[in-house]
Design a protein around this motif. Sequence first.
Motif, PDB file in Angstrom:
ATOM      1  N   VAL A 214       0.835  -1.201   0.000  1.00 21.82           N
ATOM      2  CA  VAL A 214       0.000   0.000   0.000  1.00 21.82           C
ATOM      3  C   VAL A 214       0.870   1.251   0.000  1.00 21.82           C
ATOM      4  O   VAL A 214       0.600   2.222  -0.726  1.00 21.82           O
ATOM      5  N   LEU A 215       1.911   1.243   0.811  1.00 24.37           N
ATOM      6  CA  LEU A 215       2.800   2.404   0.904  1.00 24.37           C
ATOM      7  C   LEU A 215       3.502   2.684  -0.419  1.00 24.37           C
ATOM      8  O   LEU A 215       3.648   3.842  -0.826  1.00 24.37           O
ATOM      9  N   VAL A 216       3.933   1.623  -1.105  1.00 22.23           N
ATOM     10  CA  VAL A 216       4.579   1.799  -2.418  1.00 22.23           C
ATOM     11  C   VAL A 216       3.579   2.343  -3.430  1.00 22.23           C
ATOM     12  O   VAL A 216       3.900   3.217  -4.242  1.00 22.23           O
ATOM     13  N   ASP A 217       2.352   1.823  -3.376  1.00 21.86           N
ATOM     14  CA  ASP A 217       1.307   2.291  -4.289  1.00 21.86           C
ATOM     15  C   ASP A 217       1.009   3.769  -4.068  1.00 21.86           C
ATOM     16  O   ASP A 217       0.834   4.539  -5.022  1.00 21.86           O
ATOM     17  N   LEU A 218       0.951   4.179  -2.796  1.00 20.27           N
ATOM     18  CA  LEU A 218       0.712   5.585  -2.477  1.00 20.27           C
ATOM     19  C   LEU A 218       1.861   6.474  -2.936  1.00 20.27           C
ATOM     20  O   LEU A 218       1.659   7.627  -3.315  1.00 20.27           O
ATOM     21  N   LYS A 219       3.061   5.923  -2.922  1.00 19.36           N
ATOM     22  CA  LYS A 219       4.241   6.685  -3.329  1.00 19.36           C
ATOM     23  C   LYS A 219       4.218   6.992  -4.827  1.00 19.36           C
ATOM     24  O   LYS A 219       4.589   8.089  -5.254  1.00 19.36           O
ATOM     25  N   HIS A 220       3.777   6.021  -5.621  1.00 16.84           N
ATOM     26  CA  HIS A 220       3.825   6.175  -7.077  1.00 16.84           C
ATOM     27  C   HIS A 220       2.548   6.768  -7.680  1.00 16.84           C
ATOM     28  O   HIS A 220       2.584   7.306  -8.786  1.00 16.84           O
ATOM     29  N   LYS A 221       1.442   6.647  -6.973  1.00 17.44           N
ATOM     30  CA  LYS A 221       0.170   7.154  -7.513  1.00 17.44           C
ATOM     31  C   LYS A 221      -0.406   8.205  -6.573  1.00 17.44           C
ATOM     32  O   LYS A 221      -0.734   7.900  -5.420  1.00 17.44           O
TER      33      LYS A 221
ATOM     34  N   ARG B 236      -3.194  10.159  -7.020  1.00 16.84           N
ATOM     35  CA  ARG B 236      -4.652  10.303  -6.985  1.00 16.84           C
ATOM     36  C   ARG B 236      -5.310   9.022  -6.515  1.00 16.84           C
ATOM     37  O   ARG B 236      -4.883   7.908  -6.849  1.00 16.84           O
ATOM     38  N   PHE B 237      -6.401   9.161  -5.724  1.00 20.96           N
ATOM     39  CA  PHE B 237      -7.085   8.008  -5.145  1.00 20.96           C
ATOM     40  C   PHE B 237      -7.637   7.082  -6.231  1.00 20.96           C
ATOM     41  O   PHE B 237      -7.597   5.852  -6.095  1.00 20.96           O
ATOM     42  N   LYS B 238      -8.142   7.662  -7.327  1.00 21.79           N
ATOM     43  CA  LYS B 238      -8.742   6.867  -8.393  1.00 21.79           C
ATOM     44  C   LYS B 238      -7.738   5.942  -9.066  1.00 21.79           C
ATOM     45  O   LYS B 238      -8.106   4.893  -9.603  1.00 21.79           O
ATOM     46  N   LYS B 239      -6.468   6.323  -9.057  1.00 21.99           N
ATOM     47  CA  LYS B 239      -5.446   5.529  -9.733  1.00 21.99           C
ATOM     48  C   LYS B 239      -4.867   4.422  -8.852  1.00 21.99           C
ATOM     49  O   LYS B 239      -4.097   3.586  -9.333  1.00 21.99           O
TER      50      LYS B 239
END
Length: 439
Positions: free
Chosen positions: A205-212, A214-217
């Motif tokens: 989740v943390l990696v995903d938040l780092k690269h994206k 916007r919430f939709k992405k």
Amino acid sequence: MRNRVIKLNPSQLLLIMFISFITLGTILLKIPAASTEPISWLDALFTATSAMTVTGLVVVDTGTAYTLFGELVIVGLIQVGGLGIMSFAVLIYIMLGKKIGMKERLLIQQSLNQTSLGGVINLVRYLFIFSFTIEFIAMILLSIRWIPEFGWSKGIYFSFFHSISAFNNAGFGLLPDSLMQYVGDPIINIVISFLFIIGGIGFTVLVDLKHKKRFKKLSLHTKLMLVGSFVVNIIAMLFIFFVEYSNPKTLGGLDWAGKLWGSFFQAVVPRTAGFNSLDIASLNEPTILFIIILMFIGAGSASTGGGIKLTTFLVIIFSVINYIKAKDEIVISNRSISQTSILKALAIATTSIVFILLCLIILTITEQKPFLMILFEVVSAFGTVGLSMGITGTLTSIGKCIIILVMFFGKLGPLTLAYTLAKPDKAKIKYPKEDVLTG
């Protein structure tokens, strides 16, 4: 005779490595230099297992029974157990400049509960950079609070120990009452809770938040973890606040701010953290039962926490809702959840429940304790939470062995099962389908 080579799959190798670290920790904790008083081999094994599985259940008080060396052994096991054995192996490989092969990548995938091999090395790099940075910042913030109280050396050491314990969702503390004396302290509440919430949400989740941005992405897993965690934490906080509001042994004697801090901290802790700012044994029965449910659900996949995982719980809930609505597939945020994920979630939950019930039956025979206390202890061990109603130190030898087994299964069991189910052997022969009467 030809020498037979025993080939182990990643799951079996991970299991052996885990047992090896627990064995090493047990030996180190048993030597005289590790403790202020003689402890048994079983107590050393219990402590090593609890630290390696980042549980936090203790049979002796950590802050008084162990020396500085013993405490450093414990915090070392917590760090390795929380971030993963293979994660540290990758760090060594990178430092030595060695190539990481397919076998090592499979082990990392198993260790971090990933569904694919893609990007696992980068995930490990980010895991270490992020983890050590967060732990260091938290240590500085806790030092601001604890240096004036304990002095420079003890204050910094307390901050160091608790930052690692909290981020890895271990729940080990150096104070006999955990954090009860800081129930209304904003700094302690915010820093400690931030650590185990971040550690328990999952590195994916943390990696995903780092690269994206916007919430939709964001991926569906990340969306479920963020929204699910927020909703569960709010519900838990409100539940504890209203149920314990007038309880003189918990929130009843606190001012308004203390009630809010106490409710918040005790609401987010059961997601496998293990610290407590309220006396667990004094909570009302509805609160105890609610916390048991939270401990069983646990934290996020690829995190430092345990339990069946929040996403597993959510997939099961959505499956039930869809069945009631007579829908063919689960659709969330314009994404459908595969049948494999649903079956995996059901398998993990069912296996966990059956295992908990079997251990519970044995403990009700061996331990002369109230049923609710035993149930709380077993689920706490399974969820690698570390909360207790005060019976851990009085367990019989058989009881301690069962809890050791539960902690071990709670850390590796559902993870190993999920890995096994991720690559099922497809049957070459298909048979006619027939309905079975259920319900």
